[in-house]
Design a protein around this motif. Structure first.
Motif, PDB file in Angstrom:
ATOM      1  N   PHE A 194      42.222  45.079  43.555  1.00 41.76           N
ATOM      2  CA  PHE A 194      43.602  45.051  43.049  1.00 41.76           C
ATOM      3  C   PHE A 194      43.611  45.099  41.522  1.00 41.76           C
ATOM      4  N   VAL A 195      42.798  44.250  40.903  1.00 42.55           N
ATOM      5  CA  VAL A 195      42.761  44.211  39.438  1.00 42.55           C
ATOM      6  C   VAL A 195      42.266  45.540  38.876  1.00 42.55           C
ATOM      7  N   GLN A 196      41.206  46.078  39.477  1.00 41.42           N
ATOM      8  CA  GLN A 196      40.670  47.345  38.991  1.00 41.42           C
ATOM      9  C   GLN A 196      41.688  48.472  39.132  1.00 41.42           C
ATOM     10  N   GLN A 197      42.459  48.443  40.208  1.00 42.66           N
ATOM     11  CA  GLN A 197      43.455  49.486  40.438  1.00 42.66           C
ATOM     12  C   GLN A 197      44.577  49.436  39.413  1.00 42.66           C
ATOM     13  N   ARG A 220      38.553  25.900  44.373  1.00 44.89           N
ATOM     14  CA  ARG A 220      39.916  25.458  44.626  1.00 44.89           C
ATOM     15  C   ARG A 220      39.900  24.239  45.541  1.00 44.89           C
ATOM     16  N   ASP A 221      40.954  23.476  45.489  1.00 45.39           N
ATOM     17  CA  ASP A 221      41.062  22.285  46.324  1.00 45.39           C
ATOM     18  C   ASP A 221      41.518  22.713  47.723  1.00 45.39           C
ATOM     19  N   TYR A 222      40.744  22.355  48.745  1.00 50.22           N
ATOM     20  CA  TYR A 222      41.075  22.704  50.123  1.00 50.22           C
ATOM     21  C   TYR A 222      41.655  21.512  50.891  1.00 50.22           C
ATOM     22  N   SER A 223      42.252  20.567  50.171  1.00 50.39           N
ATOM     23  CA  SER A 223      42.857  19.410  50.823  1.00 50.39           C
ATOM     24  C   SER A 223      44.248  19.764  51.354  1.00 50.39           C
ATOM     25  N   ILE A 224      44.813  18.860  52.146  1.00 54.05           N
ATOM     26  CA  ILE A 224      46.160  19.087  52.679  1.00 54.05           C
ATOM     27  C   ILE A 224      47.205  19.071  51.570  1.00 54.05           C
ATOM     28  N   HIS A 225      46.851  18.506  50.412  1.00 48.08           N
ATOM     29  CA  HIS A 225      47.805  18.416  49.303  1.00 48.08           C
ATOM     30  C   HIS A 225      48.058  19.775  48.665  1.00 48.08           C
ATOM     31  N   THR A 226      47.129  20.712  48.807  1.00 54.76           N
ATOM     32  CA  THR A 226      47.232  21.974  48.077  1.00 54.76           C
ATOM     33  C   THR A 226      47.213  23.199  48.981  1.00 54.76           C
ATOM     34  N   GLU A 227      47.160  23.004  50.306  1.00 51.64           N
ATOM     35  CA  GLU A 227      46.995  24.157  51.183  1.00 51.64           C
ATOM     36  C   GLU A 227      48.226  25.059  51.220  1.00 51.64           C
ATOM     37  N   ASN A 228      49.342  24.603  50.667  1.00 51.00           N
ATOM     38  CA  ASN A 228      50.531  25.449  50.611  1.00 51.00           C
ATOM     39  C   ASN A 228      50.666  26.210  49.294  1.00 51.00           C
ATOM     40  N   GLU A 229      49.629  26.145  48.467  1.00 52.59           N
ATOM     41  CA  GLU A 229      49.659  26.836  47.176  1.00 52.59           C
ATOM     42  C   GLU A 229      48.513  27.835  47.106  1.00 52.59           C
ATOM     43  N   PRO A 230      48.816  29.121  46.990  1.00 50.62           N
ATOM     44  CA  PRO A 230      47.765  30.131  46.918  1.00 50.62           C
ATOM     45  C   PRO A 230      47.128  30.216  45.536  1.00 50.62           C
ATOM     46  N   ILE A 231      45.982  30.862  45.454  1.00 50.75           N
ATOM     47  CA  ILE A 231      45.423  31.280  44.176  1.00 50.75           C
ATOM     48  C   ILE A 231      46.340  32.364  43.625  1.00 50.75           C
ATOM     49  N   ARG A 232      46.507  32.410  42.311  1.00 51.78           N
ATOM     50  CA  ARG A 232      47.424  33.384  41.701  1.00 51.78           C
ATOM     51  C   ARG A 232      46.689  34.284  40.709  1.00 51.78           C
ATOM     52  N   ILE A 233      46.941  35.572  40.829  1.00 54.39           N
ATOM     53  CA  ILE A 233      46.475  36.544  39.845  1.00 54.39           C
ATOM     54  C   ILE A 233      47.719  37.198  39.259  1.00 54.39           C
ATOM     55  N   GLU A 234      47.936  37.009  37.968  1.00 59.61           N
ATOM     56  CA  GLU A 234      49.122  37.553  37.300  1.00 59.61           C
ATOM     57  C   GLU A 234      48.676  38.477  36.175  1.00 59.61           C
ATOM     58  N   MET A 235      49.046  39.752  36.289  1.00 61.09           N
ATOM     59  CA  MET A 235      48.685  40.746  35.285  1.00 61.09           C
ATOM     60  C   MET A 235      49.902  41.047  34.415  1.00 61.09           C
TER      61      MET A 235
END
Length: 369
Positions: A161-164, A200-215
């Motif tokens: 995605f980034v390369q494209q 990334r944190d794989y706990s139940i506290h953060t499982e509703n938040e994705p990793i973000r790539i913003e260009m």
């Protein structure tokens, strides 16, 4: 205090309401997740080894799983006498009953997002320099995608995605040989995305938040839930042995030669940016989120921007500013419009007399964070 003893809290209110964090000049209540992250390190909570009652062994991609086990045995010959179920367990891929862990599913699951739809990556190309701001055509995002799958699949698709979507310049050398120069060094991007997936944190506290790539036009930002873990600080990155949040995921990727697991990722990012002639990467630990920013060549002297911000910690007149940075102090308009005003518009600097921008007594000062 040592990290193992944090958070320090006011006992009269208890830990959940009496823990505070210093942000700029303010003492702010810590969030539930910030408190949890300290406790997770203190008590060595292994969130990557948690299981989900909806998942069983049928959710494994057995071809990939057994290929990994064979590779693990070849790398560590002393494992050869252990049965397959035990090997899967001791590598953190399942519990003793054979139920897949988060680690196992994220690495070798048929569809890991069955655990949570947000254990993925959101990748966007922003229309302006600010997130979700509309351009003249009313567009917020030029491209907006979700990238899912296993850690390996997300690494490949996000890198693609980034390369494209990053610019590529073609350079013809003296011999007529063609070289394509990308906007950002691909090795650096790969290391950042890989670090985000591993740490990334794989706990139940953060499982509703994705990793973000913003260009953005001038930069790329990659962030993941889970701030720096344990005793590690921003200044220590790449220089000292780190406390690892997800050691089983890291170890599996080392066996598969996806990562070296030798703390070489951060030095590689620095080296690749330097080799490309770009500004040093920026690393930020933002209240439970770790963010990396790379600037491209469209950034008009990002080093100068940092120097201006630092110089304005004490109020400065526009003439003083222009002279300090080698511009015409008698005619500072060009310097102000191209270098200082963008920092004021973005809230990094401010006027000392905001109601009279053209006042002869006007000065510019850095906004305290």
């Amino acid at each position: 205090m040592d990290s193992i003893n944090k958070p320090c809290y006011y006992s009269g209110k208890g830990k959940s309401k009496g823990s505070y964090i210093r942000i700029g000049e303010a003492n702010l209540p810590m969030t539930e997740y910030e408190i949890y992250s300290y406790d997770a390190f203190k008590y060595k909570t292994e969130d990557e080894l948690r299981t989900n009652p909806r998942i069983d062994g049928t959710f494994f991609d057995t071809i990939q799983l057994y290929g990994f086990i064979a590779k693990a045995v070849s790398v560590k010959p002393n494992l050869v006498n252990l049965d397959k179920k035990t090997l899967i367990n001791i590598n953190g891929l399942s519990d003793r009953n054979g139920i897949p862990t988060v680690c196992g599913i994220m690495l070798f699951g048929k569809y890991p997002q069955y655990l949570s739809p947000n254990l993925d990556i959101v990748a966007v190309v922003c229309a302006t320099h600010n997130y979700a701001e509309e351009n003249a055509e009313g567009e917020r995002f030029l491209v907006n995608k979700r990238l899912d799958g296993t850690i390996f699949q997300m690494l490949e698709t996000s890198l693609a995605f980034v390369q494209q979507h990053m610019a590529t310049k073609t350079i013809i050398d003296k011999t007529g040989h063609r070289n394509d120069e990308s906007e950002y060094p691909v090795k650096a991007i790969r290391e950042i995305i890989l670090n985000a997936l591993i740490h990334r944190d794989y706990s139940i506290h953060t499982e509703n938040e994705p990793i973000r790539i913003e260009m953005y036009p001038d930069r790329i930002e990659i962030s993941n839930l889970g701030g720096l873990y344990g005793r590690l600080s921003i200044d220590d990155l790449g220089k000292t042995k780190a406390d690892v949040r997800n050691p089983f995921i890291a170890a599996a990727l080392e066996i598969l030669n996806v990562t070296e697991n030798r703390y070489s990722g951060i030095p590689t990012i620095y080296a690749e940016m330097k080799k490309a002639g770009l500004t040093e990467p920026e690393f930020e630990n933002l209240r439970g989120t770790f963010k990396v920013t790379l600037y491209n060549r469209k950034t008009e002297n990002n080093v100068l921007k940092s120097r201006i911000i630092d110089f304005c910690k004490n109020p400065r007149s526009k003439e003083t500013l222009a002279k300090e940075f080698g511009f015409d102090a008698k005619h500072p308009a060009y310097f102000m419009n191209n270098y200082v005003k963008p920092l004021i518009d973005s809230g990094i600097l401010r006027y000392t007399i905001p109601e009279k921008p053209k006042s002869k007594n006007q000065q510019i000062v850095t906004v305290q964070q």
